[in-house]
Write a protein that holds these residues in place. Structure first.
Motif, PDB file in Angstrom:
ATOM      1  N   GLY A 235       0.774  -1.238   0.000  1.00 36.41           N
ATOM      2  CA  GLY A 235       0.000   0.000   0.000  1.00 36.41           C
ATOM      3  C   GLY A 235       0.800   1.281   0.000  1.00 36.41           C
ATOM      4  O   GLY A 235       0.239   2.357   0.170  1.00 36.41           O
ATOM      5  N   ILE A 511      -5.591   3.130  -1.930  1.00 39.23           N
ATOM      6  CA  ILE A 511      -5.495   1.687  -1.686  1.00 39.23           C
ATOM      7  C   ILE A 511      -6.833   1.171  -1.170  1.00 39.23           C
ATOM      8  O   ILE A 511      -7.604   1.896  -0.539  1.00 39.23           O
ATOM      9  CB  ILE A 511      -4.378   1.365  -0.674  1.00 39.23           C
ATOM     10  CG1 ILE A 511      -4.569   2.136   0.633  1.00 39.23           C
ATOM     11  CG2 ILE A 511      -3.019   1.659  -1.267  1.00 39.23           C
ATOM     12  CD1 ILE A 511      -3.546   1.814   1.710  1.00 39.23           C
ATOM     13  N   VAL A 530      -3.578  -5.638   1.589  1.00 32.88           N
ATOM     14  CA  VAL A 530      -3.922  -4.655   0.569  1.00 32.88           C
ATOM     15  C   VAL A 530      -4.541  -5.391  -0.606  1.00 32.88           C
ATOM     16  O   VAL A 530      -3.893  -6.240  -1.235  1.00 32.88           O
ATOM     17  CB  VAL A 530      -2.678  -3.867   0.112  1.00 32.88           C
ATOM     18  CG1 VAL A 530      -3.049  -2.889  -1.001  1.00 32.88           C
ATOM     19  CG2 VAL A 530      -2.059  -3.122   1.288  1.00 32.88           C
ATOM     20  N   THR A 533      -3.583  -1.555  -4.996  1.00 32.74           N
ATOM     21  CA  THR A 533      -2.858  -0.289  -4.855  1.00 32.74           C
ATOM     22  C   THR A 533      -2.907   0.450  -6.184  1.00 32.74           C
ATOM     23  O   THR A 533      -2.650  -0.142  -7.236  1.00 32.74           O
ATOM     24  CB  THR A 533      -1.391  -0.534  -4.454  1.00 32.74           C
ATOM     25  OG1 THR A 533      -1.347  -1.187  -3.188  1.00 32.74           O
ATOM     26  CG2 THR A 533      -0.613   0.776  -4.381  1.00 32.74           C
TER      27      THR A 533
END
Length: 540
Positions: A235, A511, A530, A533
């Motif tokens: 991220g 993100i 995550v 991104t």
């Protein structure tokens, strides 16, 4: 007639409908933390030409925009892309090409990794990084004897996790012309019974670094691309690299210009004569991906290797104060030169003596100036009334919360029960300064910004030790932590008008996470993943 009337009404209705505007991407059904000045929430946004174009509700965005790319976040949390305000992006990439010694629990394990690496690579010069004797049962510095026995002819240089101590074998010491009589200010060639141990602290390390084989351009590129892959997966959309030479800065710029390197880099220039003579006359260098307008300076060493400069002796080393790695007059002269060049000064300061000197020099040099944002990197141990200097709007603390949770097991041994109270004092720093920029200092610590977030708020390790948190009064709230990893970090880089929040006109760096770190149980934060991104609205 009735049919004609119906057609007329439909035509009138359609003609009155507002034509939807074409954008590149829209994100809908999201739990958006904008991190704007009001800390507003939103549901959706539109992206055009790599920037946030409109922010609002899902209904509003869908009613007014069309896009070829539509991302349904399905209620997941969306944040501005994280900014690591202090790390070693290039250094981590290059470390990935050497022996990884992080996490070793004994010197024997260090040796095993070195042997495995050499059996696979068969290099002419073995380089590694990541050992920390504080994690071993025997917490004394290692000795080169075993390295000499196993590698009598192949030079070996193994850097401690914090970058402030180096273990070398005799072959490397010989190449660097280091003997037991070598004396260099700002560090130590460690001896035992009058003989070399192979351990170097701070400035003498440069003698060995100067004989390292120069990495090829291709190896440097591989390192940067490997580092980008890791950072984007966690991220990070901007990294502030704390100390780069001209050749690396130019390589980063070239890779960004070709589109190979998407990561935004705030590059702090390493404090060398060659770098300063080149960059200061040129002034600031700024593109959408690269920002060069600061210099990274070292005031002292690290606490773990007892190189941090303290006002009174270490609690666990009689009459040992650590050391400044730059002369006091040299530091003051440098500060004046950077101020005259309108460059930001970012100084590594760990010990209370180093911090005191840096803060007083900043305060004196910046008298009558505004908006200079000179940073104290780490600001780790502050005593007496030195917190007051952070009330100067020109001075900012740049801190790394995972240092607190890494050091908490032994920091009081170094500092004593009274002095530890002013160490890792993040809330106190925030109350004095109004802003704190948060980073990791990777690869000294792990890259994950979720560990940063967890350490700042919980002040515990991953086993929830200590109960209640380490000096929890100096913990940060979740909102403060998020700001420190986004808008305040951007501010520390003079970039708050282009990134750090989800607002119209700013770069579409954001993100999508699988946990809402603002509401989930604290124990879930370190394991947060995550999902996606985006930099400039493009998925990485």
């Amino acid at each position: 007639m009735k049919k004609l009337l119906t057609i007329f009404v439909l035509t009138l209705i359609l003609s009155c409908q507002k034509e939807k505007q074409q954008v590149d991407t829209i994100v809908i059904n999201a739990n958006v933390y904008t991190v704007n000045s009001n800390f507003d929430k939103a549901e959706a946004f539109a992206i055009k030409d790599g920037k946030f174009f409109k922010i609002g509700t899902t209904k509003d965005i869908q009613n007014n925009f069309v896009a070829d790319t539509i991302i349904d976040a399905k209620g997941q949390a969306v944040f501005p892309g994280f900014i690591d305000a202090h790390c070693h992006f290039y250094g981590m990439g290059m470390n990935l090409q050497t022996v990884d010694l992080t996490g070793t629990t004994s010197f024997e394990e260090v040796m095993k990794r070195v042997l495995d690496y050499q059996n696979e690579r068969n290099t002419s010069f073995i380089i590694g990084r990541g050992w920390d004797q504080n994690d071993w049962e025997d917490k004394n510095f290692p000795n080169k004897k075993l390295l000499d026995a196993l590698f009598p002819n192949t030079p070996i240089a193994l850097t401690r996790i914090d970058g402030h101590a180096l273990l070398c074998n005799q072959a490397a010491l010989d190449l660097a012309n280091i003997t037991k009589d070598t004396k260099i200010d700002g560090g130590e060639v460690v001896l035992e019974n009058g003989e070399l141990t192979g351990v170097l602290i701070d400035n003498p390390m440069e003698l060995v670094y100067n004989i390292f084989p120069k990495p090829t351009r291709q190896l440097q590129i591989e390192g940067l691309m490997d580092a980008q892959e890791i950072c984007a997966s966690l991220g990070l959309t901007t990294v502030s690299d704390a100390g780069l030479d001209r050749n690396v800065i130019e390589l980063i710029d070239s890779l960004q210009q070709t589109g190979d390197l998407q990561m935004r880099v705030y590059g702090m220039v390493s404090n060398t004569k060659e770098n300063l003579d080149y960059y200061l006359p040129k002034g600031k260098i700024k593109t959408e991906k690269l920002n060069v307008q600061s210099v990274k300076v070292y005031a002292d060493g690290a606490l773990g290797s007892r190189g941090a400069a303290l006002k009174t002796p270490y609690a666990d080393a009689e009459n040992h104060f650590g050391a400044m790695v730059i002369g006091l007059e040299d530091f003051e002269t440098l500060a004046k030169r950077l101020e005259a060049a309108n460059y930001q000064m970012n100084t590594h300061a760990i010990g209370d003596s180093a911090n005191s000197f840096v803060l007083k020099t900043y305060d004196k040099t910046l008298q009558g100036k505004t908006d200079r944002r000179w940073r104290v990197e780490h600001a780790q141990i502050i005593t007496d009334n030195d917190f007051e200097y952070f009330k100067n709007e020109n001075i900012l603390p740049s801190i790394q919360p995972t240092h607190a949770t890494s050091d908490m097991y032994w920091a009081e041994d170094r500092l004593g029960a009274e002095r530890i109270k002013g160490a890792y004092a993040y809330k106190t720093l925030l109350e004095s300064s109004g802003k704190v920029a948060l980073g990791t200092d990777f690869p000294i610590e792990q890259v994950s910004p979720f560990l940063t977030f967890y350490a700042a708020v919980a002040r515990q390790d991953l086993e929830q030790f200590p109960e209640g948190g380490f000096q929890i009064a100096d913990g940060l709230t979740r909102e403060e932590t998020l700001k420190g990893m986004t808008i305040w970090a951007a501010y520390s880089n003079f970039e708050e008008n282009e990134k750090g929040s989800i607002e119209v006109g700013k770069f579409a760096d954001f993100i999508i996470l699988d946990h809402d770190i603002m509401t989930t149980d604290l124990i879930n934060i370190p394991i947060t993943k995550v999902e996606q991104t985006f930099i400039d609205g493009v998925k990485q």
